[in-house]
Motif scaffolding. Structure first.
Motif, PDB file in Angstrom:
ATOM      1  N   GLY A  42       1.270  -7.970  -1.426  1.00 43.19           N
ATOM      2  CA  GLY A  42       2.382  -8.410  -1.107  1.00 43.19           C
ATOM      3  C   GLY A  42       3.339  -8.581  -2.282  1.00 43.19           C
ATOM      4  N   TYR A  89       9.091   2.903   6.424  1.00 45.61           N
ATOM      5  CA  TYR A  89       8.642   1.330   7.092  1.00 45.61           C
ATOM      6  C   TYR A  89       7.806   2.456   7.971  1.00 45.61           C
ATOM      7  N   ASP A  93       1.938   1.039   6.969  1.00 47.08           N
ATOM      8  CA  ASP A  93       1.062   0.334   8.220  1.00 47.08           C
ATOM      9  C   ASP A  93      -0.108   1.789   8.059  1.00 47.08           C
ATOM     10  N   ILE A 253      -0.788  -4.373   7.166  1.00 42.18           N
ATOM     11  CA  ILE A 253       0.536  -5.623   7.535  1.00 42.18           C
ATOM     12  C   ILE A 253       0.831  -5.733   6.507  1.00 42.18           C
ATOM     13  N   THR A 254       0.525  -5.733   5.070  1.00 43.53           N
ATOM     14  CA  THR A 254       0.726  -5.850   4.035  1.00 43.53           C
ATOM     15  C   THR A 254       1.681  -4.468   3.290  1.00 43.53           C
ATOM     16  N   LYS A 256       3.112  -2.176   5.373  1.00 42.74           N
ATOM     17  CA  LYS A 256       4.468  -2.051   6.512  1.00 42.74           C
ATOM     18  C   LYS A 256       5.701  -3.534   5.538  1.00 42.74           C
ATOM     19  N   LYS A 257       5.550  -4.263   5.069  1.00 43.07           N
ATOM     20  CA  LYS A 257       6.632  -5.111   4.876  1.00 43.07           C
ATOM     21  C   LYS A 257       7.216  -4.930   3.798  1.00 43.07           C
ATOM     22  N   SER A 258       5.658  -4.815   2.770  1.00 41.87           N
ATOM     23  CA  SER A 258       6.009  -3.901   1.311  1.00 41.87           C
ATOM     24  C   SER A 258       7.516  -3.604   0.913  1.00 41.87           C
ATOM     25  N   ILE A 260      10.158  -3.117   2.516  1.00 42.13           N
ATOM     26  CA  ILE A 260      11.526  -4.033   3.311  1.00 42.13           C
ATOM     27  C   ILE A 260      11.914  -4.533   1.918  1.00 42.13           C
TER      28      ILE A 260
END
Length: 479
Positions: A42, A89, A93, A253-254, A256-258, A260
């Motif tokens: 990430g 966002y 994913d 998940i990594t 998607k969160k990246s 942010i």
């Protein structure tokens, strides 16, 4: 030899060794070379997204806009990035789950092989241009750091970029991106306390600006201002580099969160760039607009701070250019060469990928010689991509009825309209071509889709394979 040049040479040498290290340790096949083996963590993913997006377009082209039109207008100019990231966002994913190597591969899932090929052509036209202005921007930075000319600096940057891209692929690009992103944020931040007293604080800086620089329009008409906002917004939404990075993440998940971390990092860098370039308007009003940040680094802050800004700026240009070169090399290999030549061994894939990087790098350098400024080639390249590719990409994820005929019409109309406005009409009214090509592209997508879908049973559309629904079904909880 001055201190700035010594630090630049040390940093660039370090990048060479880092690229060679990853080439030897990590790059065993084409997937390692092109998408880092789909195993980026990430924090590296955030860094490479940020450094890929923040290159010459921000620190040279963006700084030029700030210097010419002021900080308030530049907020509108830069806003396309953060707004686009918020939309990404909801896509990241899904893109990772598809495990595709290129954006045209994703489009083929929905629209077929002809759309894949046509999209590839227009991506190449846009990305070679974007790579070209990275070379130009790097040449500008080197000319500020050394006694060499911008033209010679452009050649040196081009050679260095091609070398790094050929050696370590996305692994070396991603990890050097991470370092570059940290350096630019840190360098910009520590420059602030040195610059504030020189302009008598924020209030003193604002009062010293020309009247045109304290308005939200910056003296531009609304169509002109919109013409600067839209290309950036459209590019980040459809940027193949973004989807390559999401595909390179170790899991959904990594990916998607990246986005942010990407969002907040982008906002920080934009804010600091606006401040630094605005101080240049006050302190050095007679300088060339696209050198504003580098003039501050070379003259208005202590040498170590200035050197850090210059090094980070060069690093960002190099890593961004690397990214675009690798991206379109993937298009050449996966979307064109292997489709017409049949199955290739992994060794053939890797060898041809590296050959493509070299040839495309040379082509980008040649193209750059035809544009007088970074900002000009930036707007052309962003519009070519945003009008030709982004509407179809967004329809892939958000409009279930979009079909092959509509997609092809949109891509061809958007791309050709951009070329027509830029090269044939020579930008009437001083409007950027996006104001002409984007409405035509979107209209073609909608109208042709609706006209051709009338011939089909509407119920059959509900069973069409769409990327967004395929991905949603496979994600945990059916998100």
């Amino acid at each position: 030899m001055n201190v700035h040049l010594i630090i630049v040479i040390v940093y660039l040498t370090s990048m060479v060794f880092l690229g060679m290290y990853f080439a030897k340790r990590e790059v065993k096949n084409t997937e390692d070379f092109m998408i880092a083996g789909r195993r980026l963590p990430g924090f590296i993913l955030v860094g490479t997204l940020l450094a890929t997006w923040v290159g010459s377009g921000t620190i040279v082209g963006g700084a030029s806009f700030i210097f010419q039109y002021g900080p308030l207008a530049s907020i509108i100019y830069f806003a396309g990035g953060p707004i686009g990231i918020m939309i990404l966002y909801f896509i990241a994913d899904k893109a990772r789950l598809l495990k595709k190597n290129t954006l045209p591969e994703m489009l083929e899932n929905r629209y077929g092989s002809t759309t894949r090929l046509v999209a590839t052509v227009f991506i190449l036209l846009a990305y070679v241009g974007i790579t070209a202005y990275q070379f130009i921007g790097g040449g500008v930075i080197l000319s500020m750091t050394t006694d060499i000319s911008p033209e010679t600096g452009t050649i040196l940057i081009a050679v260095f970029v091609i070398f790094l891209a050929v050696t370590g692929g996305l692994f070396s690009v991603s990890y050097t991106d991470f370092v570059s992103a940290i350096l630019i944020v840190f360098g910009f931040l520590i420059a602030v306390p040195f610059l504030l007293p020189k302009v008598d604080g924020f209030s003193g800086m604002v009062s010293a600006l020309p009247d045109s620089h304290v308005s939200w329009s910056g003296g531009l008409t609304f169509p002109q201002l919109l013409g600067f906002f839209l290309p950036t917004f459209l590019l980040i939404l459809g940027d193949q580099n973004m989807y390559n990075r999401f595909s390179a993440a170790r899991d959904e998940i990594t990916a998607k969160k990246s986005t942010i971390g990407f969002f907040f990092g982008n906002v920080i860098i934009i804010s600091l760039a606006i401040f630094i370039a605005t101080t240049a308007v006050v302190l050095y009003p007679e300088i060339q607009s696209d050198t504003s940040i580098f003039h501050i680094a070379a003259n208005a802050v202590p040498v170590p701070v200035g050197s850090l800004i210059l090094v980070a700026s060069i690093a960002l240009v190099i890593t961004t250019a690397n990214s675009f070169l690798l991206s379109i090399a993937g298009n050449i290999v996966y979307d064109i060469y292997s489709r017409f030549k049949g199955t290739l061994t992994d060794r053939q894939h890797l060898r041809f990928s590296r050959m493509s990087v070299i040839l495309l790098g040379i082509l980008a350098y040649v193209l750059g010689t035809f544009f007088p400024s970074v900002l000009e080639v930036q707007m052309y390249s962003y519009t070519m991509y945003g009008a030709a590719i982004t509407p179809v990409v967004m329809a892939t994820f958000f409009w279930k009825r979009a079909n092959t005929a509509g997609a092809l019409a949109s891509i061809i109309t958007g791309g050709m309209a951009t070329l027509f406005w830029e090269l044939v009409l020579n930008k009437p009214f001083d409007w950027n071509s996006v104001l002409f090509s984007l409405p035509l592209s979107v209209a073609a997508l909608i109208i042709i889709t609706l006209l051709t879908s009338k011939k089909k049973d509407i119920a059959s559309m509900d069973t069409d394979s769409t990327i967004v629904h395929q991905a949603n079904d496979k994600l945990p909880g059916g998100r």
